[in-house]
Design a protein around this motif. Structure first.
Motif, short mmCIF file in Angstrom:
data_model
loop_
_atom_site.label_atom_id
_atom_site.label_comp_id
_atom_site.label_asym_id
_atom_site.label_seq_id
_atom_site.Cartn_x
_atom_site.Cartn_y
_atom_site.Cartn_z
N SER A 183 0.85 -1.18 0.00
CA SER A 183 0.00 0.00 0.00
C SER A 183 0.89 1.23 0.00
CB SER A 183 -0.91 0.00 1.23
OG SER A 183 -1.70 1.18 1.25
N ILE A 184 0.77 2.06 -1.04
CA ILE A 184 1.66 3.21 -1.24
C ILE A 184 0.84 4.49 -1.17
CG2 ILE A 184 3.31 4.29 -2.82
CD1 ILE A 184 3.41 1.35 -4.11
N THR A 185 1.18 5.36 -0.22
CA THR A 185 0.42 6.58 -0.01
C THR A 185 1.32 7.79 -0.24
OG1 THR A 185 -0.95 5.47 1.64
CG2 THR A 185 -1.05 7.87 1.55
N PRO A 186 1.09 8.57 -1.31
CA PRO A 186 1.88 9.79 -1.53
C PRO A 186 1.48 10.89 -0.54
CG PRO A 186 0.90 8.97 -3.58
CD PRO A 186 0.22 8.27 -2.46
N GLY A 187 2.45 11.74 -0.21
CA GLY A 187 2.19 12.91 0.61
C GLY A 187 2.26 14.18 -0.22
N SER A 188 2.16 15.31 0.44
CA SER A 188 2.22 16.60 -0.26
C SER A 188 3.65 16.92 -0.68
CB SER A 188 1.69 17.72 0.64
OG SER A 188 0.35 17.47 0.99
N ARG A 189 3.79 17.59 -1.82
CA ARG A 189 5.11 18.00 -2.30
C ARG A 189 5.80 18.86 -1.25
NH1 ARG A 189 2.17 15.07 -5.93
NH2 ARG A 189 3.17 14.96 -7.97
N GLN A 190 7.13 18.74 -1.19
CA GLN A 190 7.91 19.51 -0.24
C GLN A 190 9.31 19.73 -0.79
OE1 GLN A 190 9.44 16.23 2.92
NE2 GLN A 190 7.19 16.35 2.75
N ARG A 191 10.06 20.59 -0.15
CA ARG A 191 11.45 20.82 -0.52
C ARG A 191 12.35 20.00 0.38
NH1 ARG A 191 12.10 22.97 -5.40
NH2 ARG A 191 14.12 23.82 -4.78
N MET A 192 13.42 19.47 -0.19
CA MET A 192 14.38 18.69 0.58
C MET A 192 15.80 19.08 0.19
SD MET A 192 14.83 14.51 0.91
CE MET A 192 13.54 14.36 2.16
N GLN A 193 16.60 19.42 1.18
CA GLN A 193 18.00 19.76 0.96
C GLN A 193 18.85 18.51 1.09
OE1 GLN A 193 19.14 22.90 0.12
NE2 GLN A 193 21.11 21.90 -0.25
N THR A 194 19.66 18.22 0.08
CA THR A 194 20.53 17.04 0.10
C THR A 194 21.95 17.46 -0.28
OG1 THR A 194 20.38 16.36 -2.24
CG2 THR A 194 18.55 15.75 -0.79
N ALA A 195 22.88 16.52 -0.21
CA ALA A 195 24.26 16.79 -0.61
C ALA A 195 24.36 17.12 -2.09
CB ALA A 195 25.14 15.60 -0.28
N LEU A 196 23.37 16.70 -2.88
CA LEU A 196 23.37 16.97 -4.32
C LEU A 196 22.64 18.25 -4.68
CD1 LEU A 196 22.74 13.39 -5.77
CD2 LEU A 196 24.90 14.62 -5.60
N GLY A 197 21.99 18.87 -3.72
CA GLY A 197 21.29 20.11 -4.02
C GLY A 197 19.90 20.14 -3.39
N ASP A 198 19.12 21.13 -3.76
CA ASP A 198 17.79 21.36 -3.23
C ASP A 198 16.76 20.81 -4.21
OD1 ASP A 198 15.83 22.24 -1.52
OD2 ASP A 198 15.78 24.27 -2.35
N PHE A 199 15.88 19.90 -3.75
CA PHE A 199 14.92 19.25 -4.61
C PHE A 199 13.49 19.51 -4.15
CE2 PHE A 199 18.71 16.67 -5.06
CZ PHE A 199 18.72 16.30 -6.39
N THR A 200 12.56 19.56 -5.10
CA THR A 200 11.16 19.37 -4.78
C THR A 200 10.89 17.88 -4.86
OG1 THR A 200 10.53 21.51 -5.71
CG2 THR A 200 8.78 19.89 -5.44
N VAL A 201 10.27 17.32 -3.83
CA VAL A 201 10.14 15.87 -3.75
C VAL A 201 8.69 15.46 -3.47
CG1 VAL A 201 12.51 15.51 -2.98
CG2 VAL A 201 10.70 15.88 -1.28
N ILE A 202 8.39 14.21 -3.81
CA ILE A 202 7.12 13.56 -3.50
C ILE A 202 7.41 12.51 -2.44
CG2 ILE A 202 5.15 12.28 -4.39
CD1 ILE A 202 5.99 13.23 -7.21
N PRO A 203 6.94 12.69 -1.21
CA PRO A 203 7.16 11.67 -0.19
C PRO A 203 6.16 10.52 -0.36
CG PRO A 203 5.98 13.52 0.77
CD PRO A 203 6.24 13.89 -0.67
N LEU A 204 6.64 9.30 -0.21
CA LEU A 204 5.80 8.11 -0.31
C LEU A 204 5.93 7.31 0.98
CD1 LEU A 204 6.73 6.83 -3.89
CD2 LEU A 204 4.84 8.35 -3.27
#
Length: 257
Positions: A183-204
């Motif tokens: 069962s896979i439930t997506p969440g609201s889009r958010q920003r995430m800072q990583t070592a590779l840069g700043d991403f807009t992400v979809i949390p699952l």
């Protein structure tokens, strides 16, 4: 060439999205490299690679290996593979395999998808020290032709056209000696800072009964980039032996959209 921190302009949707109506998900030639931490300590490395050939025939390879002090505690070298046919947003496997190498034993598990007979044939070969055990075979009945191996199901999820917050998806996977429902439930889009840069992400949030592969204590959390490639940049899981976090450290994007 690896796309590292200084080359991340194409990581954001505004810079590197597919054309409207174009395919989503991984492109052929994509290679992902992850750093794995167990209980907050660097303990492993993992890779994912996809190749798609003529007529949509695909091959996925994944590897996981322990490193450093974790390897002293337990030397792990696991390899997973899957082959089948890509049908735009779906990955239909013909067979998959999991190979586990340890210092004192090895184990190979293969799954042959026989849809005409509506079954998956599970084959197991194991070696303990110098002794090789007889191969085991087990037919697993399929109640649905939508059953996939974990790797094919994951790449199909990345190609899913809509991942809407709160709208759960269900996927059937074969693992061990059973078929499980994810069962896979997506969440609201958010920003995430990583070592590779700043991403807009979809949390699952992925919930699945305990299986031979996952053995988790609670949902698995996955963050996908909110662009055409839907790359996994972070995975968190509470397993029987502690918390594990995998973070994307480097990648080759492949030659798709």
């Amino acid at each position: 060439m690896l796309l590292l921190a200084g080359q991340m302009a194409c990581a954001l949707p505004s810079a590197c999205g597919a054309e409207e109506g174009g395919p989503l998900g991984a492109a052929t030639g994509e290679w992902l490299h992850f750093q794995v931490r167990w209980l907050g300590i660097p303990s492993g490395e993992a890779t994912l690679q996809l190749e798609v050939g003529e007529r949509g025939n695909y091959s996925v390879q994944a590897s996981v290996a322990s490193i450093g002090a974790a390897r002293v505690l337990r030397a792990i070298d696991d390899r997973l593979t899957a082959e089948g046919q890509r049908q735009r947003a779906d990955f239909v496997p013909r067979h998959s395999a999991k190979e586990q190498l340890r210092s004192d034993h090895s184990k190979w598990i293969g799954y042959l998808f026989d849809r005409e007979m509506r079954q998956v044939v599970r084959r197991v070969r194991a070696r303990q020290g110098e002794e090789e055990r007889p191969e085991e075979r087990l037919p697993i009945p399929l109640a649905s032709d939508r059953v996939r191996d974990p790797l094919s199901a994951f790449y199909a999820l990345r190609a899913q056209s809509e991942l809407l917050p709160g709208h759960s998806l269900e996927r059937l996977i074969v693992d061990g000696e059973k078929v499980y429902c994810l069962s896979i439930t997506p969440g609201s889009r958010q920003r995430m800072q990583t070592a590779l840069g700043d991403f807009t992400v979809i949390p699952l949030q992925v919930a699945v009964d305990n299986s031979e592969l996952f053995r988790q204590r609670g949902p698995i959390l996955i963050w996908l980039t909110d662009d055409a490639r839907r790359m996994p940049i972070r995975v968190e899981a509470q397993l029987a032996f502690g918390a594990v976090v995998a973070e994307l450290a480097a990648f080759e994007a492949g030659n798709g959209g």
